[in-house]
Design a protein around this motif. Structure first.
Motif, PDB file in Angstrom:
ATOM      1  N   VAL A 113      -1.483  -5.912   0.893  1.00  0.00           N
ATOM      2  CA  VAL A 113      -2.641  -6.739   0.577  1.00  0.00           C
ATOM      3  C   VAL A 113      -2.126  -7.923  -0.223  1.00  0.00           C
ATOM      4  O   VAL A 113      -1.208  -7.781  -1.037  1.00  0.00           O
ATOM      5  CB  VAL A 113      -3.673  -5.940  -0.264  1.00  0.00           C
TER       6      VAL A 113
ATOM      7  N   ARG B 174       1.613  -1.062   4.990  1.00  0.00           N
ATOM      8  CA  ARG B 174       0.700  -2.201   4.976  1.00  0.00           C
ATOM      9  C   ARG B 174       0.681  -2.833   3.584  1.00  0.00           C
ATOM     10  O   ARG B 174       1.089  -2.213   2.600  1.00  0.00           O
ATOM     11  CB  ARG B 174      -0.690  -1.752   5.394  1.00  0.00           C
TER      12      ARG B 174
ATOM     13  N   TYR C 161      -3.694 -11.640  -2.281  1.00  0.00           N
ATOM     14  CA  TYR C 161      -4.881 -12.390  -2.688  1.00  0.00           C
ATOM     15  C   TYR C 161      -4.474 -13.463  -3.684  1.00  0.00           C
ATOM     16  O   TYR C 161      -3.394 -13.424  -4.268  1.00  0.00           O
ATOM     17  CB  TYR C 161      -5.962 -11.478  -3.294  1.00  0.00           C
TER      18      TYR C 161
ATOM     19  N   ARG D 156       0.839  -1.211   0.000  1.00  0.00           N
ATOM     20  CA  ARG D 156       0.000   0.000   0.000  1.00  0.00           C
ATOM     21  C   ARG D 156       0.868   1.252   0.000  1.00  0.00           C
ATOM     22  O   ARG D 156       0.423   2.320  -0.390  1.00  0.00           O
ATOM     23  CB  ARG D 156      -0.924  -0.007   1.207  1.00  0.00           C
TER      24      ARG D 156
END
Length: 182
Positions: free
Chosen positions: A162, A160, A164, A99
């Motif tokens: 992410v 931070r 997936y 991020r």
């Protein structure tokens, strides 16, 4: 004092100053939420004192050479992506994105596990610049697994991230999203 030949001598006394040890008791919160700011300090030992701070799992924001610092906490624990597959009908990809919210690069460690829970191969480490995206295509294939999951953990940096998974249909290339779990 008497020497080996029987000679005697007297030595002059020298004053010795005993200095108390500095108080290095750290005052800090017991925990700080992931991504939140915190502060820590030690008592000020006055002129001539020097301070050197380091932290693990976060970034010092200010005061690294003073008796007090502010810091940003990193993420706690690992995140997981379950349901990865690799066969003739479906192939999986795993993606990670920084991020960049702390303005720094982050280093991530990715560990793959088979459907039995056994670790598959050695963990993979990757570094991402702020805002950078990286995709690992068919990560289970070279590990010889038809099904499994991944653990992704930050090992350095404060931004931070992410992660997936995507299940891609081999016939149509249609993808299905697999979200991360904490």
């Amino acid at each position: 004092m008497t020497g080996p030949a029987g000679c005697q001598a007297t030595s002059a006394g020298y004053p010795v100053t005993v200095v108390a040890s500095p108080n290095a008791a750290i005052s800090a919160p017991a925990s700080v939420a992931p991504g939140a700011a915190g502060a820590a300090s030690v008592p000020d030992e006055g002129a001539g004192a020097s301070y050197s701070w380091s932290i693990t799992g976060g970034t010092i924001s200010s005061g690294g050479t003073t008796n007090a610092i502010t810091f940003s906490a990193g993420a706690s624990g690992a995140v997981w992506v379950y349901g990865l597959r690799q066969d003739t009908a479906i192939r999986s990809n795993l993606a990670v994105i920084s991020r960049g919210d702390a303005g720094d690069s982050i280093q991530l460690r990715i560990t793959y596990f088979g459907s039995s829970g056994a670790q598959l191969g050695a963990p993979v480490e990757t570094t991402l610049a702020p805002g950078e995206f990286r995709q690992f295509n068919t990560p289970l294939a070279p590990l010889g697994a038809a099904a499994g999951y991944a653990r992704v953990e930050r090992i350095s940096g404060a931004s931070r991230f992410v992660t997936y998974g995507v299940l891609n249909d081999a016939a149509t290339s249609d993808g299905s999203y697999i979200g991360m779990r904490f």
